[in-house]
Design an enzyme around this catalytic site. Structure first.
Site, PDB file in Angstrom:
ATOM      1  N   CYS A  10       0.843  -1.202   0.000  1.00  0.00           N
ATOM      2  CA  CYS A  10       0.000   0.000   0.000  1.00  0.00           C
ATOM      3  C   CYS A  10       0.881   1.256   0.000  1.00  0.00           C
ATOM      4  O   CYS A  10       2.087   1.177   0.248  1.00  0.00           O
ATOM      5  CB  CYS A  10      -0.921   0.005   1.216  1.00  0.00           C
ATOM      6  SG  CYS A  10      -0.052   0.253   2.783  1.00  0.00           S
ATOM      7  N   CYS A  13       3.004   1.631   3.094  1.00  0.00           N
ATOM      8  CA  CYS A  13       4.112   0.671   3.130  1.00  0.00           C
ATOM      9  C   CYS A  13       5.265   1.164   2.253  1.00  0.00           C
ATOM     10  O   CYS A  13       6.430   1.104   2.654  1.00  0.00           O
ATOM     11  CB  CYS A  13       3.647  -0.697   2.650  1.00  0.00           C
ATOM     12  SG  CYS A  13       2.327  -1.430   3.644  1.00  0.00           S
TER      13      CYS A  13
END
Length: 78
Positions: A10, A13
């Protein structure tokens, strides 16, 4: 030093990985940075919310993006 970024890829991340790489470069330390996307491996660390930052097997944080200074402090401690 082994640094793992736990997450599914994501934006949070990716940002955590980017910040961690910047800190490693700024400090000039030797570190292997690994992205762990396998949900079972993430759960093995006891992490239920990503992103998470793991340094030498120790979960340092989970569920948020940290400031570079915090990441720097943990890397220096290890």
């Amino acid at each position: 030093m082994k640094i793992e970024i736990l997450g599914t890829g994501c934006p949070k991340c990716k940002k955590t990985k980017e910040l961690t790489k910047e800190v490693v470069n700024e400090l000039g330390v030797s570190a292997e940075i690994i992205e762990v996307t396998d949900i079972n491996k993430i759960i093995d660390y006891g992490v239920m919310v990503t992103p998470a930052l793991v340094i030498d097997g120790n979960v340092k944080m989970a569920g948020k993006i940290l400031e570079k200074e915090k990441i720097k402090k943990w890397i220096k401690e290890e």
